[in-house]
Scaffold this motif. Structure first.
Motif, short mmCIF file in Angstrom:
data_model
loop_
_atom_site.label_atom_id
_atom_site.label_comp_id
_atom_site.label_asym_id
_atom_site.label_seq_id
_atom_site.Cartn_x
_atom_site.Cartn_y
_atom_site.Cartn_z
N PRO A 41 0.84 -1.20 0.00
CA PRO A 41 0.00 0.00 0.00
C PRO A 41 0.88 1.26 0.00
CG PRO A 41 0.01 -1.02 2.17
CD PRO A 41 0.79 -1.93 1.27
N PRO A 42 0.35 2.38 -0.50
CA PRO A 42 1.14 3.63 -0.54
C PRO A 42 1.12 4.36 0.80
CG PRO A 42 -0.98 4.00 -1.54
CD PRO A 42 -0.94 2.54 -1.16
N THR A 43 1.55 3.67 1.85
CA THR A 43 1.55 4.25 3.20
C THR A 43 2.97 4.57 3.63
OG1 THR A 43 1.64 2.03 4.14
CG2 THR A 43 -0.54 3.01 3.89
N SER A 44 3.11 5.19 4.77
CA SER A 44 4.44 5.54 5.28
C SER A 44 5.15 4.29 5.78
CB SER A 44 4.31 6.53 6.43
OG SER A 44 3.81 7.74 5.94
N PRO A 45 6.44 4.17 5.56
CA PRO A 45 7.24 5.07 4.74
C PRO A 45 6.96 4.81 3.26
CG PRO A 45 8.63 3.30 5.53
CD PRO A 45 7.26 3.09 6.14
N PHE A 46 6.68 5.87 2.55
CA PHE A 46 6.31 5.78 1.14
C PHE A 46 7.54 5.53 0.28
CE2 PHE A 46 5.52 7.99 -2.97
CZ PHE A 46 4.56 7.12 -3.44
N ASP A 47 7.45 4.54 -0.59
CA ASP A 47 8.55 4.21 -1.50
C ASP A 47 7.96 4.05 -2.90
OD1 ASP A 47 10.65 3.25 -2.99
OD2 ASP A 47 11.21 1.68 -1.56
N PRO A 48 8.08 5.08 -3.76
CA PRO A 48 7.48 5.02 -5.09
C PRO A 48 8.11 3.99 -6.02
CG PRO A 48 8.85 6.96 -4.91
CD PRO A 48 8.81 6.32 -3.54
N SER A 49 9.25 3.42 -5.64
CA SER A 49 9.87 2.42 -6.50
C SER A 49 9.21 1.05 -6.34
CB SER A 49 11.36 2.32 -6.22
OG SER A 49 11.58 1.72 -4.95
N LYS A 50 8.41 0.87 -5.30
CA LYS A 50 7.74 -0.41 -5.08
C LYS A 50 6.42 -0.46 -5.83
CE LYS A 50 9.79 -1.26 -0.57
NZ LYS A 50 9.55 -1.51 0.84
N PRO A 51 5.97 -1.66 -6.22
CA PRO A 51 4.64 -1.77 -6.82
C PRO A 51 3.60 -1.34 -5.77
CG PRO A 51 5.91 -3.78 -7.17
CD PRO A 51 6.68 -2.94 -6.19
N LEU A 52 2.69 -0.46 -6.17
CA LEU A 52 1.71 0.09 -5.24
C LEU A 52 0.31 -0.39 -5.55
CD1 LEU A 52 2.99 3.79 -5.30
CD2 LEU A 52 3.46 2.05 -3.55
N THR A 53 -0.45 -0.81 -4.53
CA THR A 53 -1.85 -1.13 -4.71
C THR A 53 -2.67 -0.05 -4.02
OG1 THR A 53 -3.64 -2.70 -4.36
CG2 THR A 53 -1.86 -2.73 -2.71
N TYR A 54 -3.61 0.50 -4.77
CA TYR A 54 -4.53 1.51 -4.24
C TYR A 54 -5.85 0.89 -3.81
CZ TYR A 54 -1.17 4.41 -6.74
OH TYR A 54 -0.02 4.99 -7.21
N ASP A 55 -6.07 -0.37 -4.20
CA ASP A 55 -7.29 -1.10 -3.87
C ASP A 55 -6.89 -2.54 -3.54
OD1 ASP A 55 -9.67 -2.59 -3.82
OD2 ASP A 55 -10.59 -1.41 -5.41
N SER A 56 -6.64 -2.81 -2.27
CA SER A 56 -6.11 -4.12 -1.89
C SER A 56 -7.14 -5.24 -1.97
CB SER A 56 -5.49 -4.05 -0.49
OG SER A 56 -6.46 -3.68 0.46
N LYS A 57 -8.40 -4.92 -2.24
CA LYS A 57 -9.40 -5.97 -2.44
C LYS A 57 -9.27 -6.58 -3.83
CE LYS A 57 -12.73 -4.21 0.84
NZ LYS A 57 -14.06 -3.63 1.07
N THR A 58 -8.92 -5.78 -4.83
CA THR A 58 -8.82 -6.28 -6.20
C THR A 58 -7.37 -6.53 -6.64
OG1 THR A 58 -9.03 -4.00 -6.95
CG2 THR A 58 -11.01 -5.35 -7.02
#
Length: 196
Positions: A41-58
């Motif tokens: 998830p895009p939470t702290s600590p935020f790392d934009p180089s990692k794959p990010l999920t904005y909807d962890s249900k899907t």
């Protein structure tokens, strides 16, 4: 980062990260890049180089994504292919996926619009003359019963430097009708990719 010179004179560059892993290969007539990792998830600590999920249900946390670009140089231009592989997603479900113009960010919109080989002067682009699978990189896929899928697209053009920077997974397959062409619903997840 390690840079390895192969006997053929080609360079192989590998960035060693726990998540994600990025590797690149460059020779006189071809180049390739591959990025892979598990969604967070895009939470702290935020790392934009990692794959990010904005909807962890899907797109569940821990699901896996790999994106590979291969460019073969030719006398008359370039041949580019992009391959996406996923696992751990919802089973038997269709997702949209596209190359976007900016890197992933804390919010889904940070990745900007779709990359277009010929840019539509009107954004967001929903004109099928611009928003189509020949002018944009569409990687829509349907997962199998285990939540795995692959998609690949090939083109006779190359990305403009710095203008293609991520792959975004969308809620559903990509529309093609005028006024909605290129639309695939909300942005569910994003992977920053240093396309060459």
């Amino acid at each position: 980062m390690r840079i390895l010179r192969k006997a053929s004179g080609a360079l192989a560059v590998t960035a060693l990260l726990a998540v994600p892993t990025t590797s690149a290969f460059v020779s006189d007539d071809s180049r390739a890049v591959r990025v892979e990792g598990q969604f967070v998830p895009p939470t702290s600590p935020f790392d934009p180089s990692k794959p990010l999920t904005y909807d962890s249900k899907t797109v569940p946390v821990g699901a896996f994504i790999s994106v590979a670009e291969q460019v073969d140089g030719r006398v008359d231009g370039a041949a580019t292919s992009v391959r996406l592989s996923v696992s751990g997603l919802l089973p038997n479900r269709t997702y949209g996926a596209h190359v976007h113009s900016k890197p992933c960010g804390r919010t889904p919109d940070a990745s900007g619009p779709h990359y277009q080989n010929v840019k539509d002067p009107h954004q967001p682009s929903t004109d099928p003359a611009y928003a189509n699978r020949e002018n944009e990189v569409w990687l829509d896929f349907r997962t199998d019963a285990q939540g795995r899928a692959t998609a690949e697209s090939s083109y006779d053009w190359d990305f403009r430097p710095g203008e293609a920077q991520s792959v975004v997974i969308h809620e559903h397959g990509t529309a093609t009708k005028p006024g909605e062409a290129g639309m695939a619903g909300p942005r569910l997840a994003c992977l920053t990719v240093p396309f060459s």
